[in-house]
Design a protein around this motif. Structure first.
Motif, PDB file in Angstrom:
ATOM      1  N   TRP A  80       0.793  -1.218   0.000  1.00 10.36           N
ATOM      2  CA  TRP A  80       0.000   0.000   0.000  1.00 10.36           C
ATOM      3  C   TRP A  80       0.827   1.271   0.000  1.00 10.36           C
ATOM      4  N   SER A  81       1.986   1.277   0.658  1.00 10.70           N
ATOM      5  CA  SER A  81       2.763   2.519   0.673  1.00 10.70           C
ATOM      6  C   SER A  81       3.274   2.859  -0.730  1.00 10.70           C
ATOM      7  N   GLY A  82       3.652   1.847  -1.506  1.00  6.04           N
ATOM      8  CA  GLY A  82       4.055   2.104  -2.893  1.00  6.04           C
ATOM      9  C   GLY A  82       2.892   2.632  -3.716  1.00  6.04           C
ATOM     10  N   PHE A  83       1.718   2.057  -3.504  1.00  7.97           N
ATOM     11  CA  PHE A  83       0.512   2.526  -4.185  1.00  7.97           C
ATOM     12  C   PHE A  83       0.230   3.986  -3.854  1.00  7.97           C
ATOM     13  N   VAL A  84       0.428   4.349  -2.580  1.00  7.02           N
ATOM     14  CA  VAL A  84       0.175   5.727  -2.153  1.00  7.02           C
ATOM     15  C   VAL A  84       1.169   6.685  -2.825  1.00  7.02           C
ATOM     16  N   TRP A  85       2.456   6.310  -2.887  1.00  9.47           N
ATOM     17  CA  TRP A  85       3.456   7.162  -3.534  1.00  9.47           C
ATOM     18  C   TRP A  85       3.104   7.400  -5.005  1.00  9.47           C
ATOM     19  N   VAL A  86       2.801   6.329  -5.731  1.00 12.17           N
ATOM     20  CA  VAL A  86       2.484   6.455  -7.160  1.00 12.17           C
ATOM     21  C   VAL A  86       1.198   7.248  -7.358  1.00 12.17           C
ATOM     22  N   ALA A 107       7.991  16.139 -13.708  1.00  5.87           N
ATOM     23  CA  ALA A 107       9.185  15.757 -12.951  1.00  5.87           C
ATOM     24  C   ALA A 107       8.801  15.374 -11.524  1.00  5.87           C
ATOM     25  N   LEU A 108       7.877  16.117 -10.914  1.00  7.63           N
ATOM     26  CA  LEU A 108       7.398  15.789  -9.580  1.00  7.63           C
ATOM     27  C   LEU A 108       6.674  14.447  -9.584  1.00  7.63           C
ATOM     28  N   CYS A 109       5.853  14.211 -10.594  1.00  5.96           N
ATOM     29  CA  CYS A 109       5.152  12.934 -10.728  1.00  5.96           C
ATOM     30  C   CYS A 109       6.153  11.791 -10.834  1.00  5.96           C
ATOM     31  N   PHE A 110       7.193  11.971 -11.648  1.00  3.80           N
ATOM     32  CA  PHE A 110       8.222  10.951 -11.804  1.00  3.80           C
ATOM     33  C   PHE A 110       8.906  10.663 -10.472  1.00  3.80           C
ATOM     34  N   MET A 111       9.286  11.712  -9.766  1.00  2.00           N
ATOM     35  CA  MET A 111       9.984  11.542  -8.487  1.00  2.00           C
ATOM     36  C   MET A 111       9.129  10.749  -7.489  1.00  2.00           C
ATOM     37  N   LEU A 112       7.863  11.095  -7.378  1.00  2.00           N
ATOM     38  CA  LEU A 112       6.991  10.405  -6.432  1.00  2.00           C
ATOM     39  C   LEU A 112       6.726   8.962  -6.849  1.00  2.00           C
ATOM     40  N   ALA A 113       6.551   8.730  -8.150  1.00  2.00           N
ATOM     41  CA  ALA A 113       6.333   7.367  -8.628  1.00  2.00           C
ATOM     42  C   ALA A 113       7.571   6.500  -8.397  1.00  2.00           C
ATOM     43  N   VAL A 114       8.750   7.063  -8.621  1.00  2.00           N
ATOM     44  CA  VAL A 114       9.989   6.323  -8.376  1.00  2.00           C
ATOM     45  C   VAL A 114      10.107   5.965  -6.901  1.00  2.00           C
ATOM     46  N   ARG A 115       9.689   6.875  -6.021  1.00  3.33           N
ATOM     47  CA  ARG A 115       9.685   6.578  -4.575  1.00  3.33           C
ATOM     48  C   ARG A 115       8.855   5.322  -4.314  1.00  3.33           C
ATOM     49  N   GLY A 116       7.689   5.243  -4.930  1.00  2.13           N
ATOM     50  CA  GLY A 116       6.830   4.080  -4.724  1.00  2.13           C
ATOM     51  C   GLY A 116       7.437   2.804  -5.256  1.00  2.13           C
ATOM     52  N   ASP A 125      15.441   4.500   0.573  1.00  3.24           N
ATOM     53  CA  ASP A 125      16.369   5.611   0.791  1.00  3.24           C
ATOM     54  C   ASP A 125      15.567   6.908   0.775  1.00  3.24           C
ATOM     55  N   ARG A 126      15.437   7.551   1.917  1.00  4.07           N
ATOM     56  CA  ARG A 126      14.661   8.778   2.018  1.00  4.07           C
ATOM     57  C   ARG A 126      15.570  10.002   2.189  1.00  4.07           C
ATOM     58  N   SER A 127      16.814   9.881   1.767  1.00  3.40           N
ATOM     59  CA  SER A 127      17.734  11.013   1.901  1.00  3.40           C
ATOM     60  C   SER A 127      17.358  12.107   0.912  1.00  3.40           C
ATOM     61  N   PRO A 128      17.617  13.363   1.255  1.00  3.49           N
ATOM     62  CA  PRO A 128      17.315  14.459   0.323  1.00  3.49           C
ATOM     63  C   PRO A 128      18.030  14.288  -1.023  1.00  3.49           C
ATOM     64  N   ALA A 129      19.246  13.747  -0.996  1.00  3.07           N
ATOM     65  CA  ALA A 129      19.985  13.545  -2.252  1.00  3.07           C
ATOM     66  C   ALA A 129      19.251  12.585  -3.183  1.00  3.07           C
ATOM     67  N   SER A 130      18.623  11.563  -2.624  1.00  2.00           N
ATOM     68  CA  SER A 130      17.879  10.606  -3.440  1.00  2.00           C
ATOM     69  C   SER A 130      16.658  11.265  -4.087  1.00  2.00           C
ATOM     70  N   PHE A 131      15.960  12.095  -3.324  1.00  2.00           N
ATOM     71  CA  PHE A 131      14.809  12.808  -3.870  1.00  2.00           C
ATOM     72  C   PHE A 131      15.250  13.762  -4.986  1.00  2.00           C
ATOM     73  N   VAL A 132      16.347  14.482  -4.753  1.00  2.00           N
ATOM     74  CA  VAL A 132      16.838  15.444  -5.746  1.00  2.00           C
ATOM     75  C   VAL A 132      17.275  14.721  -7.018  1.00  2.00           C
ATOM     76  N   LYS A 133      17.971  13.594  -6.859  1.00  2.00           N
ATOM     77  CA  LYS A 133      18.411  12.833  -8.030  1.00  2.00           C
ATOM     78  C   LYS A 133      17.216  12.375  -8.870  1.00  2.00           C
ATOM     79  N   ASP A 134      16.186  11.848  -8.210  1.00  2.00           N
ATOM     80  CA  ASP A 134      14.996  11.400  -8.940  1.00  2.00           C
ATOM     81  C   ASP A 134      14.282  12.569  -9.608  1.00  2.00           C
ATOM     82  N   GLY A 138      13.681  13.114 -13.598  1.00  4.23           N
ATOM     83  CA  GLY A 138      12.357  13.471 -14.118  1.00  4.23           C
ATOM     84  C   GLY A 138      12.407  14.707 -14.998  1.00  4.23           C
ATOM     85  N   LEU A 139      13.194  15.709 -14.587  1.00  2.00           N
ATOM     86  CA  LEU A 139      13.368  16.911 -15.418  1.00  2.00           C
ATOM     87  C   LEU A 139      14.049  16.576 -16.737  1.00  2.00           C
TER      88      LEU A 139
END
Length: 166
Positions: A80-86, A107-116, A125-134, A138-139
């Protein structure tokens, strides 16, 4: 809930999705464009395909269910958490595309979907660097797509600026 009931619910949900898409497609103008195809052609095509799939799924569930479907193992369950991210990514894109423009909202959609998807694989990996890379990946995907559509094909997509480059 029995397997046949669950399968019937999937069929009903598919029918409902097709009906909602058809309702939305009915509001799109139908004047023919290039090669006699109007802007509502693809939404109608997808809605008809969804309605046909939904009808088939309901028929299959009513006639005995999916006979070759293996019973799920007891430890398997929905992630469910992956479903929520996507889902958050898709909903954010739909809500923000007019405000942020195509490139940033996609790009935001891509980042959140990749999180899921990463969390479904156990990579949390919830580090800020991982979010920025994704977000940067996406950009790198969304910007060329935007430029190809707006500059190459002259199709208007929502932009952040009036220059047509972002």
């Amino acid at each position: 809930m029995s397997a046949r009931s669950a399968q019937s619910l999937v069929g009903l949900a598919t029918l409902a999705g097709g009906a909602l898409l058809a309702w939305g497609a009915s509001a799109i103008p139908s004047e023919a464009g290039y090669a006699g195809v109007g802007p509502n052609f693809l939404p109608w095509l997808v809605s008809v395909a969804l309605l046909a799939c939904g009808a088939f799924l309901l028929w299959e569930a009513a006639s005995g269910g999916f006979r070759q479907l293996e019973e799920p193992a007891a430890e398997e369950s929905a992630f469910w958490s992956g479903f929520v991210w996507v889902s958050a990514g898709l909903l954010a894109n739909a809500a923000l595309i007019e405000r942020l423009g195509f490139v940033l909202s996609c790009a935001l959609c891509f980042m959140l979907a990749v999180r899921g998807f990463k969390s479904a694989e156990g990579r949390r990996d919830r580090s800020p660097a991982s979010f920025v890379k994704d977000l940067l990946v996406g950009l790198a995907i969304a910007a060329p797509v935007y430029w190809m559509f707006t500059k190459g094909l002259a199709i208007n997509l929502p932009g952040l600026t009036t220059t047509g480059w972002l």
